[in-house]
Design a protein around this motif. Structure first.
Motif, short mmCIF file in Angstrom:
data_model
loop_
_atom_site.label_atom_id
_atom_site.label_comp_id
_atom_site.label_asym_id
_atom_site.label_seq_id
_atom_site.Cartn_x
_atom_site.Cartn_y
_atom_site.Cartn_z
N LYS A 219 0.89 -1.26 -0.07
CA LYS A 219 -0.02 0.01 0.00
C LYS A 219 0.92 1.22 0.00
N ASP A 220 0.45 2.24 -0.53
CA ASP A 220 0.93 3.61 -0.73
C ASP A 220 0.92 4.06 0.74
N PRO A 221 1.89 4.14 1.48
CA PRO A 221 2.09 4.61 2.80
C PRO A 221 1.24 6.10 3.15
N GLY A 224 -2.87 5.24 1.09
CA GLY A 224 -3.40 3.94 1.29
C GLY A 224 -3.85 3.18 0.19
N GLU A 225 -3.56 3.51 -1.00
CA GLU A 225 -3.80 2.85 -2.22
C GLU A 225 -3.16 1.52 -2.42
N VAL A 226 -3.67 0.36 -2.75
CA VAL A 226 -2.92 -0.81 -3.13
C VAL A 226 -2.47 -0.67 -4.31
N LEU A 227 -0.85 -0.81 -4.56
CA LEU A 227 -0.07 -0.56 -5.75
C LEU A 227 0.35 -1.97 -6.37
N ALA A 304 7.45 1.90 1.39
CA ALA A 304 5.91 1.22 1.07
C ALA A 304 6.19 -0.04 1.98
N SER A 305 7.16 -0.75 1.88
CA SER A 305 7.21 -2.08 2.84
C SER A 305 8.80 -2.46 2.97
N ILE A 306 9.03 -3.54 3.86
CA ILE A 306 10.34 -3.89 4.09
C ILE A 306 10.15 -5.25 3.79
N TYR A 307 10.98 -5.67 2.78
CA TYR A 307 10.61 -7.10 2.26
C TYR A 307 10.88 -7.98 3.10
#
Length: 399
Positions: A219-221, A224-227, A304-307
């Motif tokens: 998600k876009d931090p 909140g949109e799912v990328l 956006a995330s940590i793999y």
């Protein structure tokens, strides 16, 4: 200045990615903008203020060096490597062909810095380089200071899929001897959908699959949109026998058809594989090359995330991979270097009787190099990080 400094320079490690032995690539292309910059600097050198504080007067190129790593020795902003190349444009015509044994000299006279293979007093280079070394490119001979294992897995493992891609993908339905977990060398049995059973590929080429589990939304931090959805990589398998059916007779003696699942051999596993895990076709190998450089345009994004980490509020450290909320549609490409900014946070000004809330400036926290891109998401390797990086941290074009 010692070679140890170069060996530990993380930016040098980033450039070494172009020379990973398992991913031997052609010489990365030099962009027209980088070539123009180099040509301009070749005529006048660079300002002394652009030099690194401890830039050496000379340096002997060693096996495993790259131009990017050497730029980190001489320049305060190493991602501006075309300027270092331009400082020696006449002698180093290809920035990716720099040879062990060459000695580089830094001339600070005249208020500008010039780098060349001749000493400032006009002396000639005295180091001899064998023809074998001269005919070998860095991509073939470099020994990366960053272990290839830090980046190689993500070149094939990280995968962004469509929302329903895994639900429609073939699945592992059984194991030999009722094994609960599978590891390399084990046999697994899988089925595709009724409309697309697991069939043998045309020709003699093996049909390989990635084994994956779960499609975690990225998600876009900010919005909140799912990328996209990140499929978690487990390992690789190859098709040993295609899926099919066989005719038999039921207990009542009437003809019946039995399903015969496909047989798979597990080639490798990052984690244990189990029934229910999904199969995605192994994509053809891509020629990947990396020319680390700053984007030509101003780009701003977020982590956006940590793999591989689903625990909230976890910080990423140096040499970890993160996903960012920018992709090819935003102008990102492999090799782009972005600056990581830590959130300065807010605090109350205790010196003001009104006690206003202040937003402290975001501070530079290191660099990130993009190494894989999708349309709306990219993956980057964290480099030279000072403190932990968290989801939502800003990424900008380095100054």
């Amino acid at each position: 200045m010692t070679h140890n400094r170069l060996g530990t320079a993380t930016l040098a490690a980033a450039a070494m990615l172009a020379a990973l032995p398992a991913l031997a690539q052609p010489t990365p292309a030099v962009t027209p903008a980088q070539r123009d910059t180099a040509a301009q600097v070749a005529q006048r050198g660079v300002a002394l203020s652009e030099l690194a504080p401890n830039a050496p007067d000379s340096y002997t190129v060693r096996s495993g060096d790259t131009l990017w790593g050497i730029a980190g020795l001489f320049l305060a902003r190493p991602w501006r490597w075309p300027e270092l190349w331009g400082m020696n444009l006449q002698q180093i015509r290809d920035p990716h062909l720099i040879y062990p044994g060459q000695q580089l000299f830094l001339d600070r006279s005249g208020g500008r810095a010039v780098l060349g293979t001749r000493a400032p007093d006009g002396g000639l280079q005295t180091v001899r380089v064998s023809p074998r070394v001269r005919s070998t490119s860095l991509a073939d001979s470099a020994l990366p200071t960053l272990q290839p294992g830090l980046i190689e897995p993500f070149l094939t493992e990280s995968l962004i899929v469509a929302e329903n891609a895994l639900q429609q993908a073939p699945r592992i339905v059984a194991t030999r001897e009722q094994r609960v977990m599978l590891s390399p060398g084990d046999r697994a049995y899988a089925r595709g959908s009724p409309a697309a059973p697991l069939a043998a590929a045309a020709g003699d080429a093996p049909q390989n699959f990635r084994v994956v589990r779960d499609a975690v939304p990225i998600k876009d931090p900010t919005s909140g949109e799912v990328l996209g959805y990140e499929a978690y990589y487990l390992g690789k398998a190859t098709l040993a026998q295609p899926e099919g059916t066989r005719e038999t007779r039921g207990r009542d003696g009437k003809p019946a058809v039995e399903i015969v699942p496909a047989a798979l051999s597990i080639l490798s596993s990052k984690e244990e594989i189990r029934i229910g895990d999904r199969l995605l076709p192994e994509p053809p190998p891509e020629l990947r090359s990396y020319t680390p450089h700053a984007p030509a345009a101003q780009i701003e994004g977020r982590v956006a995330s940590i793999y591989g980490i689903a625990i909230p509020n976890t910080n990423a450290a140096q040499n970890q991979v993160v996903a960012i909320n920018r992709g090819t549609r935003d102008g990102l490409e492999r090799g782009h270097v972005l600056m990581v900014l830590s959130d300065g946070g807010t605090m109350v000004d205790g010196t003001d009787p009104a006690k206003p809330v202040m937003k402290l400036p975001d501070e530079p926290n290191g660099l990130l190099m993009v190494f894989r891109t999708f349309e709306r998401v990219s993956y980057g390797l964290l480099l030279d990080i000072r403190t932990g990086v968290k989801v939502g941290d800003r990424l900008v074009t380095p100054r």
